[in-house]
Design a protein around this motif. Structure first.
Motif, PDB file in Angstrom:
ATOM      1  N   PRO A  13     -25.083  -8.851 -16.512  1.00 47.68           N
ATOM      2  CA  PRO A  13     -24.607  -9.896 -17.466  1.00 47.68           C
ATOM      3  C   PRO A  13     -24.490 -11.048 -16.726  1.00 47.68           C
ATOM      4  O   PRO A  13     -24.458 -11.176 -15.655  1.00 47.68           O
ATOM      5  N   ARG A  25     -15.339 -15.204 -22.759  1.00 49.54           N
ATOM      6  CA  ARG A  25     -16.414 -14.243 -23.556  1.00 49.54           C
ATOM      7  C   ARG A  25     -17.756 -14.469 -22.412  1.00 49.54           C
ATOM      8  O   ARG A  25     -18.215 -15.691 -22.358  1.00 49.54           O
ATOM      9  N   LEU A  28     -23.486 -11.896 -24.197  1.00 40.08           N
ATOM     10  CA  LEU A  28     -24.085 -10.298 -24.315  1.00 40.08           C
ATOM     11  C   LEU A  28     -25.505 -10.373 -24.010  1.00 40.08           C
ATOM     12  O   LEU A  28     -26.196 -11.214 -24.629  1.00 40.08           O
ATOM     13  N   LEU A  39     -18.100  -4.916 -28.260  1.00 44.53           N
ATOM     14  CA  LEU A  39     -17.376  -4.937 -26.958  1.00 44.53           C
ATOM     15  C   LEU A  39     -17.510  -3.374 -26.259  1.00 44.53           C
ATOM     16  O   LEU A  39     -17.707  -3.227 -25.305  1.00 44.53           O
ATOM     17  N   SER A  72     -16.949  -7.200 -30.539  1.00 39.17           N
ATOM     18  CA  SER A  72     -16.376  -8.377 -29.613  1.00 39.17           C
ATOM     19  C   SER A  72     -16.094  -9.589 -30.570  1.00 39.17           C
ATOM     20  O   SER A  72     -15.407 -10.519 -30.066  1.00 39.17           O
ATOM     21  N   TYR A 108     -19.485  -0.406 -22.213  1.00 39.79           N
ATOM     22  CA  TYR A 108     -18.646  -1.701 -22.304  1.00 39.79           C
ATOM     23  C   TYR A 108     -19.853  -2.916 -22.123  1.00 39.79           C
ATOM     24  O   TYR A 108     -20.452  -3.055 -21.464  1.00 39.79           O
ATOM     25  N   LYS A 109     -19.750  -3.752 -23.493  1.00 39.87           N
ATOM     26  CA  LYS A 109     -20.410  -4.918 -23.311  1.00 39.87           C
ATOM     27  C   LYS A 109     -22.054  -4.577 -23.070  1.00 39.87           C
ATOM     28  O   LYS A 109     -22.542  -4.928 -22.353  1.00 39.87           O
ATOM     29  N   GLU A 128     -12.767  -7.490 -16.831  1.00 37.01           N
ATOM     30  CA  GLU A 128     -12.803  -7.508 -18.208  1.00 37.01           C
ATOM     31  C   GLU A 128     -11.975  -6.547 -18.811  1.00 37.01           C
ATOM     32  O   GLU A 128     -11.558  -6.574 -19.919  1.00 37.01           O
ATOM     33  N   SER A 210     -10.915  -9.024 -21.786  1.00 31.02           N
ATOM     34  CA  SER A 210     -11.307  -9.010 -23.132  1.00 31.02           C
ATOM     35  C   SER A 210     -10.694  -7.774 -23.891  1.00 31.02           C
ATOM     36  O   SER A 210     -10.698  -7.509 -25.195  1.00 31.02           O
TER      37      SER A 210
END
Lengths: 372, 334
Positions: A13, A25, A28, A39, A72, A108-109, A128, A210
Motif C-alpha cells: 500500500p 484512508r 487501495l 476494508l 471501507s 485487510y485492505k 490501521e 480505520s
C-alpha cells in the motif's frame, strides 16, 4: 519509507501519511483483482485446535468457515454475538493477527493478514487496526502512569512530535469525553472502570485507525457506564469514520449499537445481516432462543417456557450435523447428520434447513461456501 | 408470613490503619431493612455501592478490616429472635448450609477440580448430616433429577461441564439441604443470556418448591425483573429506594433509579439513550448531603448539605430524596 510486501498478489500500500493530520484512508491497490472498497474480507475462515487426550487427538473447530465483509466506504459497527465458547474471541484474534488462521481468506485492505511481515505489522497494520479488550485494568500495568501509555503510543507511531504530543493527545481524549488534565500523572487504580476503558479506547484511537476490534469492551462495566461507552462507539463511527467490530454477549447493546450483526454458535455464523432484521425478526432457532432469553424489564415478558442447555461443551463442537440440533425446538431428522447450508432468506444469511434460498439480494456480500 | 431477617441502622465500615494512615470506607451506612419469609428480595446497585459488603454482614461472615460499627442484624428463626452478633461459632456452623445458605460470586469456580461432582456433594452433605456414601449419592441423584439436571453430571469432573452447568451444580449444592434462607451474590454475572435464563429458572424452582427466602444481589435489573418480588436500590452505601419490583420498574422515583431504568437498552428501539453523568463516588470520602447530588440533574442546595431520610412516599414504596419529598408536600398542600 517504501514498505515491502510479503503478499504474493498485492503490491504494497502507499506509505502512510507523514504528519498524522492527513486523511487516514490509504488508497487501495486496485491491480489485484480483489474486491475494491473492502476494508476487511473474511472468507471461509477456520481455526482448528487439536485437543490431545492420551493417544487420541481430536480436532476442534473454534471458528468454522466464517465469512464477513466490511466495506471501507461506509464505516459501520459490526456486532458479533454468541454465548461463551462460540468462537467470538478466536475470530477477533485472527483479525488482529494474533492467531494464525488454519484455512480460508483473511485480508485487510486487500493484504493477507497472515503474510504481513512482522515489521509491517508494527509500522502499518497496528496503526490501521487497533484492539480494545475486556478488562481495562489488565491492559494497563498498575505500576505505570496511565498517560505514559498515550505518549508512548503517539511517539511509537510518530503521530505527533514531542512538542505537539500533549495537544494531540488531548484532542483524541476529548473524543472519548476526557481531558489530559483529568488523567495526567494518575495510575490505573485511580480511575473508575469506565474511565480506564475510555483511556484504552483513546489509546487505540491515537493511531487514527480505520478498524477497531473491541472484544467485550463493556462486560466489566456497570450499567450506568456501559451506555456511555456504547454511545461513544456510535459517535466515533459517525464523526471519526472508524469501523468497529463489536464483540459481545450482550444482545441489547449489540442491537443498540450494531449496524450489522453476526450470531455465532460453536464456531459457526448461524445468522448474519442488518441488526434490525436479525434481532427484530430472528429466523434461526438459536437466534430466537437468544432473543427470548434477554431478561426484559417488563414483567409481562417474563419467561414462561423452559429451555435446554448444553451439558458438555465439546459435545456440541464435535457434533456431526447441525451443532444446535441437541437443543433445537424445531429439530428435524436431517439436522442430526447433515450440516445445514447458508441460505439467503429475508435479507440475511441463515444457516438452517428450515429456510430456502429466496434469492433476494442481501445488503451485504456473503460468500456462500460449498458445504457437504 | 413474618420477617425472617432484619437490619436496624446497620453501619459496616472497612477500617484500615496502614503506617499510621487511617482510612475508613463506609460501605454500608445506616441501612434498615426487613426481609419477609418466602419472598425474593433483590438488592441492586453498581459495583462498589456496598452490595456484597451488606451481604457479608447479613450472612454474619465478615472479618476485619470490615467492622460493624453500629446497628444490628437479627434473624428470626423458628419464632426466636436471634441477634447475629451474639451467636457462638458453633451456633453459626449449625445454622450455615442447613438453615442459611450462600451462593457466592463466581461460584462456578468453587468446585474441587480433582473430585467428581458426586464426591463433592458427599463431602458437603456428610459435613452436616450423618450419611453413608450410598445415601448421599441417592439423595444427590434425586435432587438433581428434580431440578432437571442430567444424570451424567454426577460422574463428571468440574472442568468437563460448561460454565452454566457448573453454576447450576453449585446452586444445587448450596440448596440440597433445603435451607430456609438463600443468599445469592451475582449468580449469573459471568454467564451469557441463554445460560443465565437457565440458571434463573432453576433458582426460581428451588425457591418455589420449598418456599425458601431468596436474597438476590445483582447489578442486572433484567434479572431482578424476572425473579425478585421486591427490589432495594443501593447507592454509595445507602438504601435510596425500596419497593415492589413492578413499582421500581414502572414508576421509580429516586433520580438514580430513574437513570438506571431508563438507560437500559432494549430490543424495542435503537433511539439514543442517555448515560448517567459522572461516576460513582469513592466511599472513603463520600459526598456530603445526598450522596447522589454530584450526578443528579435535579439537585438543589439542600441536597448538598442535608442527608435525605428514607420515607414512605406510597404504601410500601420508600425513597430517600429531597426533591421527591418536596413534590409530595406540595401536592398534599394543594
Amino acid at each position: 519509507m517504501p514498505q515491502q510486501s510479503d503478499g504474493p498478489k498485492t503490491p504494497p500500500p502507499a506509505p502512510a501519511r507523514q504528519d498524522g493530520e492527513g486523511s487516514q484512508r490509504l488508497p487501495l491497490p486496485d491491480s489485484s483483482g480483489g474486491p475494491r472498497g473492502v476494508l476487511l474480507q473474511i472468507e471461509n475462515l477456520s481455526k482448528v485446535f487439536h485437543i490431545r487426550q492420551g493417544f487420541s487427538s481430536q480436532e476442534f473447530h473454534a471458528v468454522d468457515k466464517a465469512s464477513i465483509v466490511i466495506d471501507s466506504d461506509k464505516p459501520e459497527i459490526f456486532a458479533v454475538v454468541g454465548e461463551s465458547g462460540s468462537g467470538k474471541t478466536t475470530l477477533a484474534k485472527m483479525v488482529l493477527g494474533m492467531e494464525a488462521a488454519s484455512e480460508g481468506i483473511l485480508r485487510y485492505k486487500n493484504r493477507v493478514i497472515n503474510d504481513i511481515s512482522s515489521k509491517e505489522m508494527k509500522t502499518w497494520f497496528y496503526r490501521e487496526v487497533q484492539p480494545v479488550f475486556q478488562d481495562p485494568f489488565a491492559a494497563f500495568s498498575p505500576l505505570k502512569r496511565i498517560d505514559g501509555y498515550l505518549f508512548e503510543t503517539a511517539a511509537n507511531y510518530k503521530m505527533a512530535n514531542k512538542k505537539e504530543a500533549p495537544r494531540y493527545i488531548n484532542e483524541v481524549l476529548s473524543e472519548v469525553g476526557l481531558t489530559l488534565a483529568e488523567i495526567a500523572g494518575r495510575y490505573p487504580n485511580e480511575l473508575s472502570g469506565g474511565q480506564a476503558q475510555r483511556v484504552a479506547i483513546a489509546r487505540a484511537l491515537l493511531t487514527k485507525p480505520s478498524l477497531i476490534v473491541a472484544d467485550e469492551p463493556v462486560s466489566m462495566l456497570d450499567a450506568s457506564l456501559r451506555m456511555s461507552i456504547v454511545n461513544m462507539f456510535r459517535n466515533l463511527k459517525d464523526h471519526s469514520e472508524v469501523s468497529v467490530i463489536y464483540i459481545t454477549h450482550d444482545l441489547a447493546t449489540a442491537f443498540y449499537a450494531g449496524d450489522r450483526i453476526a450470531v455465532m454458535l460453536r464456531g459457526w455464523i448461524v445468522e448474519m445481516g442488518p441488526t434490525e432484521q436479525v434481532l427484530g425478526n430472528p429466523l434461526h432457532p438459536y437466534t430466537q432462543n437468544l432473543k427470548t432469553s434477554i431478561p426484559s424489564i417488563r414483567s409481562s415478558d417474563a419467561w414462561n417456557e423452559k429451555i435446554d442447555l448444553a451439558v458438555i461443551e465439546t459435545d456440541e463442537y464435535t457434533r456431526t450435523g447441525c451443532k444446535f440440533a441437541g437443543r433445537c425446538p424445531a429439530v428435524m431428522d436431517i439436522c442430526h447428520d447433515n450440516i445445514p447450508p447458508n441460505v439467503q432468506h429475508q435479507g440475511r444469511s441463515v444457516k438452517c434447513f428450515l429456510y430456502e434460498d429466496d434469492g433476494a439480494p442481501t445488503s451485504q456480500k456473503v460468500a456462500t461456501p460449498a458445504l457437504g | 408470613m413474618g420477617t425472617i431477617i432484619e437490619t436496624n441502622n446497620l453501619r459496616a465500615y472497612y477500617i484500615t490503619n496502614a503506617y499510621g494512615v487511617e482510612r475508613t470506607v463506609k460501605a454500608v451506612d445506616d441501612i434498615t431493612l426487613r426481609i419477609q419469609e418466602g419472598e425474593v428480595y433483590g438488592i441492586a446497585g453498581e459495583s462498589g455501592c456496598g452490595k456484597s459488603t451488606l451481604l457479608r454482614v447479613l450472612l454474619n461472615a465478615y472479618d476485619p478490616p470490615l467492622t460493624v460499627v453500629g446497628g444490628e442484624v437479627v434473624y428470626h428463626l423458628d419464632g426466636e429472635r436471634v441477634n447475629a452478633a451474639d451467636m457462638t461459632e458453633e451456633q453459626q456452623r449449625d445454622l450455615r448450609w442447613r438453615t442459611i445458605s450462600y451462593i457466592p460470586q463466581g461460584s462456578m469456580h468453587v468446585l474441587n477440580p480433582v473430585r467428581r461432582i458426586r464426591d463433592s456433594f458427599h463431602d458437603f452433605i456428610s459435613a452436616h448430616r450423618d450419611v453413608s456414601k450410598a445415601e448421599s449419592f441417592a439423595l444427590t441423584a434425586n435432587y438433581l433429577r428434580d431440578l432437571g439436571l442430567p444424570e451424567k453430571v454426577l460422574a463428571s469432573y468440574p472442568h468437563q461441564l460448561s460454565g452454566g452447568m457448573r453454576q447450576r451444580v453449585t446452586i444445587a449444592l448450596a440448596t440440597i439441604l433445603w435451607p430456609k434462607l438463600i443468599f445469592a451474590d451475582e449468580p449469573t454475572t459471568a454467564l451469557d443470556v441463554v445460560v443465565q435464563r437457565g440458571v434463573i429458572q432453576m433458582l426460581k424452582d428451588v425457591q418455589q418448591n420449598e418456599g425458601s427466602t431468596l436474597v438476590l444481589i445483582t447489578h442486572d435489573i433484567g434479572v431482578h425483573a424476572n425473579l425478585a418480588d421486591r427490589i432495594a436500590i443501593l447507592y454509595a452505601g445507602k438504601l435510596v429506594e425500596e419497593a415492589a419490583t413492578q413499582t421500581i420498574l414502572e414508576s421509580p422515583r429516586h433520580p438514580y433509579t430513574r437513570f438506571l431504568i431508563e438507560s437500559l437498552p432494549s430490543l424495542d428501539s435503537r433511539e439514543e439513550r442517555l448515560s448517567i453523568p459522572g461516576r460513582p463516588p469513592a466511599l472513603d470520602r463520600p459526598p456530603s448531603g445526598c450522596r447522589f447530588h454530584e450526578r443528579c440533574p435535579l439537585a438543589k442546595d439542600i441536597c448538598k448539605t442535608i442527608e435525605p431520610a428514607l420515607i414512605e412516599i406510597a404504601p410500601k414504596h420508600f425513597t430517600a430524596c429531597h426533591v421527591v419529598e418536596e413534590e409530595l408536600s406540595h401536592a398534599s398542600a394543594v
